[in-house]
Design a protein around this motif. Structure first.
Motif, PDB file in Angstrom:
ATOM      1  N   MET A   1       0.849  -1.191   0.000  1.00 41.62           N
ATOM      2  CA  MET A   1       0.000   0.000   0.000  1.00 41.62           C
ATOM      3  C   MET A   1       0.888   1.247   0.000  1.00 41.62           C
ATOM      4  O   MET A   1       1.702   1.428   0.893  1.00 41.62           O
ATOM      5  CB  MET A   1      -0.909   0.007   1.227  1.00 41.62           C
ATOM      6  CG  MET A   1      -1.773   1.252   1.340  1.00 41.62           C
ATOM      7  SD  MET A   1      -2.641   1.367   2.919  1.00 41.62           S
ATOM      8  CE  MET A   1      -3.731  -0.037   2.807  1.00 41.62           C
ATOM      9  N   SER A  18      -6.894  -0.788  -4.619  1.00 44.23           N
ATOM     10  CA  SER A  18      -6.161  -2.021  -4.903  1.00 44.23           C
ATOM     11  C   SER A  18      -6.257  -2.344  -6.390  1.00 44.23           C
ATOM     12  O   SER A  18      -6.934  -1.652  -7.157  1.00 44.23           O
ATOM     13  CB  SER A  18      -6.759  -3.182  -4.103  1.00 44.23           C
ATOM     14  OG  SER A  18      -8.034  -3.542  -4.645  1.00 44.23           O
ATOM     15  N   GLY A  48     -13.319   2.599   4.422  1.00 37.89           N
ATOM     16  CA  GLY A  48     -12.860   1.530   3.548  1.00 37.89           C
ATOM     17  C   GLY A  48     -14.011   0.762   2.940  1.00 37.89           C
ATOM     18  O   GLY A  48     -15.091   0.668   3.522  1.00 37.89           O
ATOM     19  N   CYS A  50     -14.718  -3.009   0.681  1.00 41.76           N
ATOM     20  CA  CYS A  50     -14.192  -4.282   0.170  1.00 41.76           C
ATOM     21  C   CYS A  50     -15.283  -4.895  -0.695  1.00 41.76           C
ATOM     22  O   CYS A  50     -16.473  -4.798  -0.371  1.00 41.76           O
ATOM     23  CB  CYS A  50     -13.834  -5.201   1.336  1.00 41.76           C
ATOM     24  SG  CYS A  50     -13.078  -6.776   0.862  1.00 41.76           S
ATOM     25  N   SER A  68     -12.622  -5.611  12.869  1.00 41.79           N
ATOM     26  CA  SER A  68     -11.219  -5.290  13.139  1.00 41.79           C
ATOM     27  C   SER A  68     -10.945  -5.009  14.614  1.00 41.79           C
ATOM     28  O   SER A  68      -9.840  -5.226  15.098  1.00 41.79           O
ATOM     29  CB  SER A  68     -10.783  -4.091  12.289  1.00 41.79           C
ATOM     30  OG  SER A  68     -11.494  -2.925  12.664  1.00 41.79           O
ATOM     31  N   PHE A  80      -4.792  -8.611   6.141  1.00 45.04           N
ATOM     32  CA  PHE A  80      -4.727  -7.618   5.071  1.00 45.04           C
ATOM     33  C   PHE A  80      -3.674  -7.993   4.031  1.00 45.04           C
ATOM     34  O   PHE A  80      -3.894  -7.833   2.822  1.00 45.04           O
ATOM     35  CB  PHE A  80      -4.431  -6.232   5.648  1.00 45.04           C
ATOM     36  CG  PHE A  80      -4.423  -5.143   4.619  1.00 45.04           C
ATOM     37  CD1 PHE A  80      -5.594  -4.727   4.013  1.00 45.04           C
ATOM     38  CD2 PHE A  80      -3.239  -4.533   4.240  1.00 45.04           C
ATOM     39  CE1 PHE A  80      -5.595  -3.724   3.050  1.00 45.04           C
ATOM     40  CE2 PHE A  80      -3.214  -3.529   3.285  1.00 45.04           C
ATOM     41  CZ  PHE A  80      -4.401  -3.126   2.693  1.00 45.04           C
ATOM     42  N   CYS A  84      -4.147  -8.755  -0.066  1.00 46.53           N
ATOM     43  CA  CYS A  84      -3.398  -8.081  -1.130  1.00 46.53           C
ATOM     44  C   CYS A  84      -2.526  -9.032  -1.947  1.00 46.53           C
ATOM     45  O   CYS A  84      -1.970  -8.620  -2.978  1.00 46.53           O
ATOM     46  CB  CYS A  84      -2.497  -7.002  -0.519  1.00 46.53           C
ATOM     47  SG  CYS A  84      -3.402  -5.674   0.294  1.00 46.53           S
ATOM     48  N   LYS A  88      -5.874 -11.572  -4.030  1.00 41.78           N
ATOM     49  CA  LYS A  88      -6.046 -10.391  -4.875  1.00 41.78           C
ATOM     50  C   LYS A  88      -6.822 -10.668  -6.155  1.00 41.78           C
ATOM     51  O   LYS A  88      -7.316  -9.737  -6.787  1.00 41.78           O
ATOM     52  CB  LYS A  88      -4.693  -9.775  -5.199  1.00 41.78           C
ATOM     53  CG  LYS A  88      -3.806 -10.634  -6.093  1.00 41.78           C
ATOM     54  CD  LYS A  88      -2.508  -9.917  -6.403  1.00 41.78           C
ATOM     55  CE  LYS A  88      -1.623 -10.734  -7.342  1.00 41.78           C
ATOM     56  NZ  LYS A  88      -0.357 -10.027  -7.663  1.00 41.78           N
ATOM     57  N   TRP A  93     -10.361  -3.705  -2.938  1.00 42.49           N
ATOM     58  CA  TRP A  93     -10.676  -2.772  -1.858  1.00 42.49           C
ATOM     59  C   TRP A  93     -10.275  -1.348  -2.243  1.00 42.49           C
ATOM     60  O   TRP A  93      -9.453  -1.140  -3.125  1.00 42.49           O
ATOM     61  CB  TRP A  93      -9.990  -3.168  -0.553  1.00 42.49           C
ATOM     62  CG  TRP A  93      -8.507  -3.392  -0.670  1.00 42.49           C
ATOM     63  CD1 TRP A  93      -7.872  -4.582  -0.882  1.00 42.49           C
ATOM     64  CD2 TRP A  93      -7.471  -2.389  -0.652  1.00 42.49           C
ATOM     65  NE1 TRP A  93      -6.516  -4.395  -0.968  1.00 42.49           N
ATOM     66  CE2 TRP A  93      -6.239  -3.062  -0.825  1.00 42.49           C
ATOM     67  CE3 TRP A  93      -7.462  -1.008  -0.480  1.00 42.49           C
ATOM     68  CZ2 TRP A  93      -5.012  -2.386  -0.850  1.00 42.49           C
ATOM     69  CZ3 TRP A  93      -6.253  -0.320  -0.507  1.00 42.49           C
ATOM     70  CH2 TRP A  93      -5.044  -1.015  -0.680  1.00 42.49           C
ATOM     71  N   VAL A  95      -9.695   2.581  -0.048  1.00 41.33           N
ATOM     72  CA  VAL A  95      -9.763   3.332   1.209  1.00 41.33           C
ATOM     73  C   VAL A  95      -9.725   4.829   0.921  1.00 41.33           C
ATOM     74  O   VAL A  95      -9.060   5.279  -0.005  1.00 41.33           O
ATOM     75  CB  VAL A  95      -8.614   2.961   2.177  1.00 41.33           C
ATOM     76  CG1 VAL A  95      -8.792   1.550   2.704  1.00 41.33           C
ATOM     77  CG2 VAL A  95      -7.248   3.119   1.524  1.00 41.33           C
ATOM     78  N   CYS A 183      -9.407  -3.182   6.237  1.00 49.28           N
ATOM     79  CA  CYS A 183      -8.697  -2.274   5.316  1.00 49.28           C
ATOM     80  C   CYS A 183      -8.582  -0.879   5.913  1.00 49.28           C
ATOM     81  O   CYS A 183      -7.522  -0.239   5.857  1.00 49.28           O
ATOM     82  CB  CYS A 183      -9.429  -2.206   3.977  1.00 49.28           C
ATOM     83  SG  CYS A 183      -9.366  -3.720   3.003  1.00 49.28           S
ATOM     84  N   THR A 187      -4.998   0.744   7.442  1.00 55.68           N
ATOM     85  CA  THR A 187      -4.548   1.989   6.798  1.00 55.68           C
ATOM     86  C   THR A 187      -4.327   3.086   7.818  1.00 55.68           C
ATOM     87  O   THR A 187      -3.297   3.766   7.813  1.00 55.68           O
ATOM     88  CB  THR A 187      -5.578   2.455   5.754  1.00 55.68           C
ATOM     89  OG1 THR A 187      -5.738   1.448   4.754  1.00 55.68           O
ATOM     90  CG2 THR A 187      -5.122   3.741   5.088  1.00 55.68           C
TER      91      THR A 187
END
Length: 303
Positions: A1, A18, A48, A50, A68, A80, A84, A88, A93, A95, A183, A187
């Motif tokens: 990220m 993403s 965020g 998703c 979370s 996370f 990614c 993926k 996602w 943010v 996410c 972040t």
């Protein structure tokens, strides 16, 4: 990220997206939305989203997606990273990082723009972003902000034809919202760890704590780094009562007064047409300091 664009100028908002797998463009998808950092007096609020095909729900469960707040930082980071890498091709996602300066400036506008409205607009922006990227969104799940029924009607009006569910504790009920929650939280945590203070302050998360108003470490940070005239560093949401109360008690009082009118010369305050044209001997305009431009402050002659 890569969020260096935000940390290098943390007064502006920043959106990170993403890779968008082809599968989410071809198959019907569900999309979840959640936030991190709504309550703290320090740092950004992060929204965020998703999204994943509906037939990949079992895979999301296998990933261990959960609210979370119920996961350790290590567990969130691990999930996370899998989102990614290993997953993926099955999910995506986005943010939206809302800076403390933006939050405060928005809430202190003359026209009412509260935190709920700001949150709604961020959520709507994320949905619009996903759809514009080609995601085949057929179902939306959102953790509520404010009244669930009113929020759902607002979203349903904005996105007709999509099945929308707004519910309390959605992040603990729907795995796609749990994914959005992770996410957002990861972040925000990473941004705070890498926060760059333009004021020249040397501090880490250990120095300013969780950022919540009742955290004694956070309270100590606010008192230690308050300037008697200019207030707090940009990491602080100065619109929060926690910050404003400290300023009222500790900072130098400031009074804003109108200039007195010259009753003996009613036209004294009127501008001449020639005033709009620079003279040969006029001095160049002095650029405002960044402190004022970042906070949208400017000099006024009339109220």
């Amino acid at each position: 990220m890569d969020y260096s664009g935000f940390t290098n100028n943390n007064t502006e908002n920043f959106v990170i997206t993403s890779e968008i797998p082809d599968i989410v463009k071809k198959k019907p998808c569900w999309l979840g939305i959640d936030e991190a950092g709504r309550g703290p007096v320090l740092g950004p609020m992060v929204y965020g989203t998703c999204f994943s095909p509906l037939d990949e729900k079992d895979h999301l469960t296998e990933l261990g997606l959960a609210d979370s707040k119920t996961l350790t930082e290590e567990k969130r980071e691990n999930i996370f990273d899998k989102m990614c890498t290993e997953s993926k091709d099955r999910l995506g996602w986005i943010v939206d990082i809302l800076s403390p300066t933006f939050i405060s400036n928005s809430m202190l506008k003359r026209s009412k723009y509260n935190l709920n409205s700001l949150s709604h607009d961020s959520a709507i922006g994320l949905i619009e972003k996903a759809i514009s990227l080609g995601v085949n969104v057929t179902e939306i799940y959102v953790d509520t902000v404010g009244d669930p029924s009113k929020y759902q009607l607002k979203l349903q009006t904005k996105f007709p034809g999509i099945d929308i569910t707004v519910a309390k504790k959605a992040d603990a009920t729907y795995s796609i919202v749990s994914g959005a929650s992770i996410c957002a939280k990861v972040t925000r945590d990473r941004v705070l760890k890498d926060w760059k203070f333009p004021e020249g302050i040397t501090a880490s998360t250990e120095d300013y704590g969780s950022g919540y108003p009742n955290d004694p470490v956070t309270k100590q940070f606010l008192k230690k780094h308050m300037d008697n005239v200019f207030g707090f560093p940009q990491i602080v949401r100065f619109s929060w009562s926690t910050a404003s109360n400290i300023l009222e008690k500790e900072a130098v009082p400031v009074e804003w007064e109108d200039d007195d009118e010259d009753d003996d010369n009613p036209g004294a305050g009127s501008a001449s047409l020639l005033d709009f044209f620079p003279s040969k001997n006029s001095k160049p305009k002095v650029k405002s300091h960044r402190f004022f431009t970042d906070r949208n402050l400017c000099q006024v002659t009339e109220m």
